[in-house]
Write a protein that holds these residues in place. Structure first.
Motif, PDB file in Angstrom:
ATOM      1  N   UNK A 192      23.691  69.496  14.204  1.00  0.00           N
ATOM      2  CA  UNK A 192      23.099  69.675  15.538  1.00  0.00           C
ATOM      3  C   UNK A 192      22.747  68.327  16.156  1.00  0.00           C
ATOM      4  N   UNK A 193      22.262  67.395  15.346  1.00  0.00           N
ATOM      5  CA  UNK A 193      21.945  66.067  15.863  1.00  0.00           C
ATOM      6  C   UNK A 193      23.199  65.353  16.361  1.00  0.00           C
ATOM      7  N   UNK A 194      24.288  65.519  15.636  1.00  0.00           N
ATOM      8  CA  UNK A 194      25.540  64.875  16.054  1.00  0.00           C
ATOM      9  C   UNK A 194      26.088  65.530  17.313  1.00  0.00           C
ATOM     10  N   UNK A 195      26.037  66.846  17.373  1.00  0.00           N
ATOM     11  CA  UNK A 195      26.562  67.548  18.554  1.00  0.00           C
ATOM     12  C   UNK A 195      25.773  67.195  19.818  1.00  0.00           C
ATOM     13  N   UNK A 196      24.543  66.743  19.663  1.00  0.00           N
ATOM     14  CA  UNK A 196      23.752  66.372  20.838  1.00  0.00           C
ATOM     15  C   UNK A 196      24.093  64.993  21.378  1.00  0.00           C
ATOM     16  N   UNK A 197      24.874  64.218  20.630  1.00  0.00           N
ATOM     17  CA  UNK A 197      25.258  62.885  21.089  1.00  0.00           C
ATOM     18  C   UNK A 197      26.292  63.003  22.212  1.00  0.00           C
ATOM     19  N   UNK A 198      26.171  62.192  23.273  1.00  0.00           N
ATOM     20  CA  UNK A 198      27.139  62.257  24.378  1.00  0.00           C
ATOM     21  C   UNK A 198      28.588  62.096  23.915  1.00  0.00           C
ATOM     22  N   UNK A 199      28.818  61.271  22.896  1.00  0.00           N
ATOM     23  CA  UNK A 199      30.184  61.041  22.443  1.00  0.00           C
ATOM     24  C   UNK A 199      30.823  62.292  21.860  1.00  0.00           C
ATOM     25  N   UNK A 200      30.034  63.188  21.354  1.00  0.00           N
ATOM     26  CA  UNK A 200      30.569  64.394  20.738  1.00  0.00           C
ATOM     27  C   UNK A 200      30.719  65.524  21.736  1.00  0.00           C
ATOM     28  N   UNK A 201      30.070  65.438  22.863  1.00  0.00           N
ATOM     29  CA  UNK A 201      30.180  66.471  23.873  1.00  0.00           C
ATOM     30  C   UNK A 201      31.439  66.318  24.710  1.00  0.00           C
TER      31      UNK A 201
END
Length: 201
Positions: A192-201
């Protein structure tokens, strides 16, 4: 403008896309059906695999690990490998873990059987292979939880290419809904922390 030849569901291509965005490097995407074996693409990468990054001057870099190491050299900040030799070694160890072990034990068994096999017209998924993938992913979730319960991120205290590599693999399985997130809360929170990063969106 640099061009990234990719396939949307390839975890190796996803890894490079996220790394490029984390580095703030602009790029264009070019979808490549590798099974077509286009002559133009074979000239860029005789192995006929994606990803392949082509710079504005025509320089072509193939293989996701070679590409992310190249990006680290041409754009050192933000650092995604680690500040010390030990940190970089741990990041590279985990990149290998998820690119090889996780991919062969989980991603290939699930996405390969349930998506790519049908897409390429190679018949129905083999249930034994899918079951193996579902069992294996739980073991990897346990390992992610083990690491993140002892560190801020997978390789240490800073977000790194280890996290990007693992999340790229995980996201392809998550796309088909086969990640048992309830199995490991710590792994789910890390993702969830990674998915919240702009690069992953």
């Amino acid at each position: 403008m640099r061009i990234l030849y990719h396939m949307p569901l390839s975890p190796f291509c996803r890894k490079v896309r996220v790394a490029l965005k984390e580095k703030g490097l602009p790029f264009q995407l070019h979808g490549e059906n590798v099974w077509d074996r286009r002559d133009e693409f074979l000239k860029l990468n005789p192995a006929c695999t994606v990803p392949v990054l082509v710079e504005a001057d025509g320089t072509a870099i193939a293989d996701s690990r070679a590409i992310v190491e190249y990006l680290q050299e041409v754009q050192p900040h933000p650092d995604l490998l680690g500040a010390t030799p030990a940190e970089r070694a741990e990041t590279r160890r985990l990149i290998s873990w998820f690119d090889e072990k996780f991919y062969n034990e989980a991603t290939r068994n699930l996405v390969g059987e349930k998506v790519m096999k049908r897409f390429l017209g190679r018949g129905e998924p083999e249930s034994a292979i899918v079951r193996a993938g579902l069992n294996n992913i739980r073991v990897h979730l346990d390992y992610i939880a083990y690491l993140t319960e002892r560190r801020s991120w997978l390789a240490g205290e800073k977000f790194s290419l280890a996290d990007i590599t693992a999340a790229a693999q995980m996201s392809t399985i998550d796309y088909i809904g086969d990640v048992p997130w309830s199995h490991q809360e710590a792994a789910r929170d890390w993702y969830a922390r990674i998915k919240s990063r702009p690069s992953f969106q």
